[in-house]
Design a protein around this motif. Structure first.
Motif, PDB file in Angstrom:
ATOM      1  N   LYS A 180      -2.830  -6.944  18.544  1.00  0.00           N
ATOM      2  CA  LYS A 180      -1.700  -6.815  19.463  1.00  0.00           C
ATOM      3  C   LYS A 180      -1.338  -8.197  19.988  1.00  0.00           C
ATOM      4  CE  LYS A 180      -2.921  -2.192  21.173  1.00  0.00           C
ATOM      5  NZ  LYS A 180      -3.214  -1.379  22.401  1.00  0.00           N
ATOM      6  N   PHE A 181      -0.058  -8.442  20.146  1.00  0.00           N
ATOM      7  CA  PHE A 181       0.379  -9.706  20.723  1.00  0.00           C
ATOM      8  C   PHE A 181       1.740  -9.508  21.363  1.00  0.00           C
ATOM      9  CE2 PHE A 181       1.767  -9.494  16.368  1.00  0.00           C
ATOM     10  CZ  PHE A 181       3.043 -10.032  16.353  1.00  0.00           C
ATOM     11  N   THR A 182       2.145 -10.458  22.188  1.00  0.00           N
ATOM     12  CA  THR A 182       3.446 -10.375  22.842  1.00  0.00           C
ATOM     13  C   THR A 182       4.262 -11.627  22.541  1.00  0.00           C
ATOM     14  OG1 THR A 182       2.675 -11.397  24.908  1.00  0.00           O
ATOM     15  CG2 THR A 182       2.500  -8.993  24.713  1.00  0.00           C
ATOM     16  N   VAL A 183       5.567 -11.462  22.568  1.00  0.00           N
ATOM     17  CA  VAL A 183       6.499 -12.573  22.366  1.00  0.00           C
ATOM     18  C   VAL A 183       7.587 -12.488  23.430  1.00  0.00           C
ATOM     19  CG1 VAL A 183       8.071 -13.736  20.776  1.00  0.00           C
ATOM     20  CG2 VAL A 183       6.084 -12.509  19.870  1.00  0.00           C
ATOM     21  N   THR A 184       7.842 -13.615  24.082  1.00  0.00           N
ATOM     22  CA  THR A 184       8.899 -13.681  25.095  1.00  0.00           C
ATOM     23  C   THR A 184       9.818 -14.853  24.785  1.00  0.00           C
ATOM     24  OG1 THR A 184       7.327 -12.857  26.757  1.00  0.00           O
ATOM     25  CG2 THR A 184       9.408 -13.782  27.560  1.00  0.00           C
ATOM     26  N   VAL A 185      11.095 -14.561  24.593  1.00  0.00           N
ATOM     27  CA  VAL A 185      12.109 -15.612  24.416  1.00  0.00           C
ATOM     28  C   VAL A 185      12.784 -15.811  25.749  1.00  0.00           C
ATOM     29  CG1 VAL A 185      14.192 -16.316  23.213  1.00  0.00           C
ATOM     30  CG2 VAL A 185      12.463 -14.984  21.993  1.00  0.00           C
ATOM     31  N   ILE A 208       2.899 -15.360  23.124  1.00  0.00           N
ATOM     32  CA  ILE A 208       3.852 -16.405  22.772  1.00  0.00           C
ATOM     33  C   ILE A 208       5.039 -16.354  23.730  1.00  0.00           C
ATOM     34  CG2 ILE A 208       5.367 -17.273  20.947  1.00  0.00           C
ATOM     35  CD1 ILE A 208       3.423 -15.704  19.005  1.00  0.00           C
ATOM     36  N   LYS A 209       5.354 -17.481  24.340  1.00  0.00           N
ATOM     37  CA  LYS A 209       6.487 -17.571  25.262  1.00  0.00           C
ATOM     38  C   LYS A 209       7.171 -18.920  25.047  1.00  0.00           C
ATOM     39  CE  LYS A 209       5.866 -16.089  29.426  1.00  0.00           C
ATOM     40  NZ  LYS A 209       5.445 -15.997  30.865  1.00  0.00           N
ATOM     41  N   PHE A 210       8.462 -18.912  24.810  1.00  0.00           N
ATOM     42  CA  PHE A 210       9.160 -20.164  24.529  1.00  0.00           C
ATOM     43  C   PHE A 210      10.642 -20.041  24.850  1.00  0.00           C
ATOM     44  CE2 PHE A 210       9.891 -17.620  20.848  1.00  0.00           C
ATOM     45  CZ  PHE A 210      11.113 -18.030  20.327  1.00  0.00           C
ATOM     46  N   ASN A 211      11.273 -21.205  24.988  1.00  0.00           N
ATOM     47  CA  ASN A 211      12.727 -21.304  25.154  1.00  0.00           C
ATOM     48  C   ASN A 211      13.267 -22.059  23.948  1.00  0.00           C
ATOM     49  OD1 ASN A 211      15.375 -22.132  25.829  1.00  0.00           O
ATOM     50  ND2 ASN A 211      14.911 -22.047  28.016  1.00  0.00           N
ATOM     51  N   PRO A 212      14.100 -21.426  23.113  1.00  0.00           N
ATOM     52  CA  PRO A 212      14.585 -22.085  21.893  1.00  0.00           C
ATOM     53  C   PRO A 212      15.392 -23.355  22.154  1.00  0.00           C
ATOM     54  CG  PRO A 212      15.781 -20.039  22.303  1.00  0.00           C
ATOM     55  CD  PRO A 212      14.622 -20.053  23.242  1.00  0.00           C
ATOM     56  N   ASN A 213      15.852 -23.536  23.385  1.00  0.00           N
ATOM     57  CA  ASN A 213      16.629 -24.724  23.730  1.00  0.00           C
ATOM     58  C   ASN A 213      15.770 -25.857  24.278  1.00  0.00           C
ATOM     59  OD1 ASN A 213      19.087 -23.419  23.034  1.00  0.00           O
ATOM     60  ND2 ASN A 213      19.159 -22.444  25.047  1.00  0.00           N
ATOM     61  N   GLN A 214      14.455 -25.610  24.404  1.00  0.00           N
ATOM     62  CA  GLN A 214      13.548 -26.627  24.928  1.00  0.00           C
ATOM     63  C   GLN A 214      12.361 -26.779  23.985  1.00  0.00           C
ATOM     64  OE1 GLN A 214      12.483 -25.673  28.987  1.00  0.00           O
ATOM     65  NE2 GLN A 214      14.615 -25.347  29.604  1.00  0.00           N
ATOM     66  N   LYS A 215      12.389 -27.808  23.166  1.00  0.00           N
ATOM     67  CA  LYS A 215      11.371 -28.008  22.145  1.00  0.00           C
ATOM     68  C   LYS A 215       9.971 -28.075  22.727  1.00  0.00           C
ATOM     69  CE  LYS A 215      10.210 -30.920  18.182  1.00  0.00           C
ATOM     70  NZ  LYS A 215      10.581 -32.122  17.401  1.00  0.00           N
ATOM     71  N   SER A 216       9.845 -28.616  23.925  1.00  0.00           N
ATOM     72  CA  SER A 216       8.526 -28.773  24.534  1.00  0.00           C
ATOM     73  C   SER A 216       7.838 -27.435  24.775  1.00  0.00           C
ATOM     74  CB  SER A 216       8.649 -29.533  25.856  1.00  0.00           C
ATOM     75  OG  SER A 216       9.479 -28.826  26.774  1.00  0.00           O
ATOM     76  N   THR A 217       8.618 -26.343  24.834  1.00  0.00           N
ATOM     77  CA  THR A 217       8.027 -25.036  25.120  1.00  0.00           C
ATOM     78  C   THR A 217       7.449 -24.360  23.887  1.00  0.00           C
ATOM     79  OG1 THR A 217      10.118 -23.822  24.794  1.00  0.00           O
ATOM     80  CG2 THR A 217       9.676 -24.698  27.006  1.00  0.00           C
ATOM     81  N   TYR A 218       7.752 -24.901  22.693  1.00  0.00           N
ATOM     82  CA  TYR A 218       7.201 -24.269  21.485  1.00  0.00           C
ATOM     83  C   TYR A 218       6.488 -25.254  20.562  1.00  0.00           C
ATOM     84  CZ  TYR A 218      11.806 -25.678  19.540  1.00  0.00           C
ATOM     85  OH  TYR A 218      12.945 -26.369  19.166  1.00  0.00           O
ATOM     86  N   ASN A 275      14.451 -12.901  27.710  1.00  0.00           N
ATOM     87  CA  ASN A 275      13.748 -12.803  28.993  1.00  0.00           C
ATOM     88  C   ASN A 275      13.011 -11.468  29.146  1.00  0.00           C
ATOM     89  OD1 ASN A 275      14.633 -15.381  29.881  1.00  0.00           O
ATOM     90  ND2 ASN A 275      16.602 -14.500  30.493  1.00  0.00           N
ATOM     91  N   THR A 276      12.616 -10.896  28.024  1.00  0.00           N
ATOM     92  CA  THR A 276      11.852  -9.655  28.015  1.00  0.00           C
ATOM     93  C   THR A 276      10.593  -9.856  27.170  1.00  0.00           C
ATOM     94  OG1 THR A 276      13.853  -8.315  28.198  1.00  0.00           O
ATOM     95  CG2 THR A 276      11.870  -7.215  27.386  1.00  0.00           C
ATOM     96  N   THR A 277       9.467  -9.436  27.684  1.00  0.00           N
ATOM     97  CA  THR A 277       8.221  -9.543  26.926  1.00  0.00           C
ATOM     98  C   THR A 277       8.119  -8.370  25.965  1.00  0.00           C
ATOM     99  OG1 THR A 277       7.081 -10.712  28.710  1.00  0.00           O
ATOM    100  CG2 THR A 277       5.706  -9.612  27.067  1.00  0.00           C
ATOM    101  N   VAL A 278       8.061  -8.678  24.677  1.00  0.00           N
ATOM    102  CA  VAL A 278       7.998  -7.671  23.630  1.00  0.00           C
ATOM    103  C   VAL A 278       6.562  -7.564  23.128  1.00  0.00           C
ATOM    104  CG1 VAL A 278       8.804  -7.014  21.333  1.00  0.00           C
ATOM    105  CG2 VAL A 278      10.380  -8.097  22.949  1.00  0.00           C
ATOM    106  N   GLU A 279       5.993  -6.381  23.174  1.00  0.00           N
ATOM    107  CA  GLU A 279       4.643  -6.165  22.659  1.00  0.00           C
ATOM    108  C   GLU A 279       4.719  -5.640  21.237  1.00  0.00           C
ATOM    109  OE1 GLU A 279       1.012  -4.571  24.898  1.00  0.00           O
ATOM    110  OE2 GLU A 279       1.583  -2.840  23.662  1.00  0.00           O
ATOM    111  N   ILE A 280       3.941  -6.237  20.344  1.00  0.00           N
ATOM    112  CA  ILE A 280       3.922  -5.848  18.941  1.00  0.00           C
ATOM    113  C   ILE A 280       2.504  -5.453  18.558  1.00  0.00           C
ATOM    114  CG2 ILE A 280       4.348  -6.624  16.565  1.00  0.00           C
ATOM    115  CD1 ILE A 280       6.389  -8.600  17.761  1.00  0.00           C
ATOM    116  N   ASN A 281       2.364  -4.289  17.945  1.00  0.00           N
ATOM    117  CA  ASN A 281       1.071  -3.790  17.493  1.00  0.00           C
ATOM    118  C   ASN A 281       1.083  -3.702  15.976  1.00  0.00           C
ATOM    119  OD1 ASN A 281       0.404  -3.308  20.235  1.00  0.00           O
ATOM    120  ND2 ASN A 281       1.427  -1.322  20.128  1.00  0.00           N
ATOM    121  N   CYS A 282       0.060  -4.243  15.325  1.00  0.00           N
ATOM    122  CA  CYS A 282      -0.043  -4.182  13.874  1.00  0.00           C
ATOM    123  C   CYS A 282      -1.374  -3.554  13.477  1.00  0.00           C
ATOM    124  CB  CYS A 282       0.070  -5.574  13.262  1.00  0.00           C
ATOM    125  SG  CYS A 282       1.666  -6.380  13.568  1.00  0.00           S
TER     126      CYS A 282
END
Length: 216
Positions: free
Chosen positions: A208-213, A27-37, A183-190
């Motif tokens: 496992k998945f990653t999230v980048t804001v 998951i990668k998105f910019n909260p200020n740009q709706k088109s990215t999410y 601007n950092t890719t966060v890896e999450i393991n469940c």
């Protein structure tokens, strides 16, 4: 990481067998740009259609279920407030997006009923939490889930062993607080935890998945 968990009861499809995440992938998105999410929001909305519109036969009781509640064959749980929803675009217009965990599989797991059964691989903080239930004689018959987020841990007990008619897959809602991870890719393991589960060998019980804001 702020979490809410809930158990509900209907068929849910997912690309991954076993424990899975919505939205899927990296998951990668910019909260200020709706088109990215927009894709993430669409995925979440589609997943929750069946939960928000619970309909059953006339003899079925639609109820709000507390955490850990197991509905019977004539009950359907409705989705309570998760702290994030379609109205607030699942918080993707902020640095605290919502992620949903659920389980898509047919395996029946046997919950722990004694703290002596807890595996050495289980995080100590989760063991301490389970011990609190054990010593208070209220050990819930649930499948535990742990998630790591950097050095942080969050724990849940959402997955019930039931497969009743009209069953809705259990869900866990995670609200990820990422204001310090821009601007950092966060890896999450469940991982899921129950008797006989070996998360190192069984991909069905882990994800496992990653999230980048992103922000300029």
């Amino acid at each position: 990481m702020v979490v809410t968990f809930v158990t509900c009861n209907s068929a849910v499809t997912a690309e991954k067998e076993g424990l899975f995440v919505i939205p899927s992938g990296n998951i990668k998105f910019n909260p200020n740009q709706k088109s990215t999410y927009e894709e993430e929001i669409s995925s979440l909305n589609q997943f929750f259609i069946d939960y928000y519109n619970a309909t059953k036969a006339d003899d079925t009781q639609v109820i709000t279920c507390p955490p850990g509640f197991e509905p019977n064959a004539t009950q359907v749980c409705i989705l309570p407030e998760l702290g994030c929803n379609p109205e607030n675009v699942w918080n993707y217009n902020t640095t605290a997006p919502c992620i949903i965990l659920s389980y898509n599989g047919t395996t029946t797991f046997d919950p722990y009923d004694d703290i002596e059964e807890l595996p050495s691989q289980m995080p100590n903080l989760l063991k301490d939490l389970i011990a609190e239930f054990w010593y208070s004689n209220t050990m819930p018959e649930v499948i535990w889930v742990s998630c790591t987020f950097g050095r942080m841990y969050s724990y849940y007990a959402p997955f019930l062993n039931t497969n009743l008619p009209g069953y809705r897959k259990p869900i866990v809602a995670l609200k990820l607080i990422l204001c310090n991870e821009i601007n950092t890719t966060v890896e999450i393991n469940c991982n899921m935890w129950a008797k006989g589960i070996d998360n190192e060998k069984n991909s069905e019980t882990s994800v496992k998945f990653t999230v980048t804001v992103e922000k300029n």
